[in-house]
Write an enzyme that holds these catalytic residues in place. Structure first.
Site, PDB file in Angstrom:
ATOM      1  CE1 TYR A  55      -3.171  -2.883   0.206  1.00 30.91           C
ATOM      2  CE2 TYR A  55      -3.554  -2.396   2.513  1.00 30.91           C
ATOM      3  CZ  TYR A  55      -3.818  -3.151   1.387  1.00 30.91           C
ATOM      4  OH  TYR A  55      -4.749  -4.165   1.443  1.00 30.91           O
ATOM      5  CG  HIS A 120      -1.371  -8.655  -0.288  1.00 34.63           C
ATOM      6  ND1 HIS A 120      -0.950  -7.352  -0.161  1.00 34.63           N
ATOM      7  CD2 HIS A 120      -2.692  -8.576  -0.576  1.00 34.63           C
ATOM      8  CE1 HIS A 120      -1.965  -6.530  -0.361  1.00 34.63           C
ATOM      9  NE2 HIS A 120      -3.029  -7.255  -0.615  1.00 34.63           N
ATOM     10  CB  SER A 199     -13.844  -4.277  -1.415  1.00 37.44           C
ATOM     11  OG  SER A 199     -12.567  -3.788  -1.745  1.00 37.44           O
ATOM     12  N   PRO A 200     -16.075  -4.206   1.605  1.00 37.86           N
ATOM     13  CG  PRO A 200     -16.355  -3.680   3.865  1.00 37.86           C
ATOM     14  CD  PRO A 200     -15.312  -3.761   2.789  1.00 37.86           C
ATOM     15  NE  ARG A 203     -12.435  -3.487  -5.699  1.00 43.21           N
ATOM     16  CZ  ARG A 203     -11.260  -3.691  -5.095  1.00 43.21           C
ATOM     17  NH1 ARG A 203     -10.612  -2.667  -4.588  1.00 43.21           N
ATOM     18  NH2 ARG A 203     -10.742  -4.904  -5.015  1.00 43.21           N
ATOM     19  N   GLY A 204     -16.931   1.411  -2.539  1.00 43.94           N
ATOM     20  CA  GLY A 204     -17.634   2.692  -2.433  1.00 43.94           C
ATOM     21  C   GLY A 204     -18.911   2.766  -3.235  1.00 43.94           C
ATOM     22  CG  PHE A 205     -21.337   0.957  -7.129  1.00 42.12           C
ATOM     23  CD1 PHE A 205     -21.326   1.897  -8.153  1.00 42.12           C
ATOM     24  CD2 PHE A 205     -22.442   0.127  -7.002  1.00 42.12           C
ATOM     25  CE1 PHE A 205     -22.405   1.998  -9.038  1.00 42.12           C
ATOM     26  CE2 PHE A 205     -23.510   0.208  -7.872  1.00 42.12           C
ATOM     27  CZ  PHE A 205     -23.489   1.151  -8.894  1.00 42.12           C
ATOM     28  N   GLY A 209     -21.000   6.286  -3.380  1.00 43.70           N
ATOM     29  CA  GLY A 209     -19.845   7.154  -3.543  1.00 43.70           C
ATOM     30  C   GLY A 209     -19.373   7.348  -4.966  1.00 43.70           C
TER      31      GLY A 209
END
Length: 326
Positions: A55, A120, A199-200, A203-205, A209
């Site tokens: 990250y 990862h 990403s619960p 991813r903002g969708f 967002g």
């Protein structure tokens, strides 16, 4: 906040994914905003923070180390290896690379031990038993406390667990990404492995967002994801409207509906929403107090699922790099 078990740890029912404080969704927030998210999260009851060496190529771990070094005892710390090799981004599961990555992460995080250390990605050129064996060496050396895996199949989980007990498996899971329901969730329950959902909120969708992809900055990962492209995106916006109606019916925000839906799915599951916005961080924390009736869970299942969402989760090249069912 309510708590859940994560191996030997008791953590907040909702954790904090820290990736967006350093990269992935456009320009990272200013330092003062990132500090407000991290410090505010601990004040709001989060006791589980998730980062990774990749990250921001070390930036995220450095940020957490600098901002929270005086509060290290207040949270369970998770980080990841296997997607970097020194200062290069690459899938690499060779034991010597994983161990070197851990040493660098410990320095950046300014800690003596990482509580949960994930592989990862599984490097398919290296047997999973060898990569997990290297992580088990780190456990014996006292540099990490427990081992996790990210984006692996149920079969790979079982092979890894036979080498060393796995504490957590992390994969994307939300109303619009149901891949774990194929076999991974069942395998986790069978082996006593905590499932961690990244990403619960899609991813903002599903939080509302992203209503227009023109608002996304160049370099935003979502621009390359099929669900955010062309006709797929237009169809998914229609689903979003129906999902927002359900949130109003449930008396919560759409983001909270996503998180409450996950918490209702499995009492051992821990979602880790990420955000670069302090208000959204607190909104997500409050989702732990939302209790959904079984009928509402069923309604969410019916409206947003793998059959109603348009587009694949990842573009083909990225999908080929992971080891998951579906």
């Amino acid at each position: 906040m309510d708590t859940r078990r994560l191996g030997p740890f008791e953590v907040s029912a909702i954790g904090l994914g820290c990736m967006s404080l350093s990269h992935a969704y456009g320009t990272p927030p200013p330092r003062e905003t990132a500090e407000a998210v991290l410090k505010g999260a601990l004040d709001a009851g989060y006791t589980f923070l998730d980062t990774a060496a990749v990250y921001g190529m070390g930036h995220n771990e450095t940020l957490i180390g600098e901002v929270l070094k005086d509060r290290r005892a207040d949270f369970v710390l998770a980080s990841k290896c296997g997607l970097t090799n020194g200062d290069k981004r690459e899938i690499n599961g060779r034991p010597e690379v994983l161990k070197a990555t851990c040493e660098a992460s410990l320095r950046r995080l300014q800690t003596e031990v990482i509580d949960l250390y994930y592989l990862h990605r599984w490097d398919k050129t290296v047997p999973i038993e060898e990569s997990v064996g290297a992580l088990s060496d780190l456990v014996r050396e006292g540099k990490i406390r427990t081992i996790g895996l990210s984006e692996v199949s149920a079969d790979t989980l079982r092979r890894a667990h036979a080498t060393h007990p796995i504490t957590a498996l992390q994969t994307e899971y939300s109303p619009w990404t149901r891949n774990p329901e194929i076999a991974v969730l069942e395998a986790c329950r069978e082996l006593g492995v905590t499932f961690v959902a990244f990403s619960p909120v899609a991813r903002g969708f599903l939080a509302g967002g992203v209503r227009d992809t023109a608002q996304l900055e160049a370099g935003d990962l979502r621009l390359n994801m099929p669900r955010f492209q062309g006709e797929n995106f237009a169809q998914n916006l229609q689903l979003l409207a129906r999902f927002e109606d359900l949130a109003r019916e449930a008396g919560c925000t759409p983001a909270q509906l996503c998180l409450a839906w996950l918490l209702a799915k499995d009492e051992t599951l821990v979602p880790i929403p990420g955000t670069a916005n302090p208000d959204h961080m607190r909104e997500n924390a409050a989702a732990a107090e939302v209790r959904l009736a079984p009928e509402m869970v069923d309604k969410v299942d019916a409206v947003v699922n793998e059959g109603t969402v348009a587009g694949h989760r990842y573009p083909p090249a990225l999908q080929a790099s992971i080891d998951t069912e579906g």
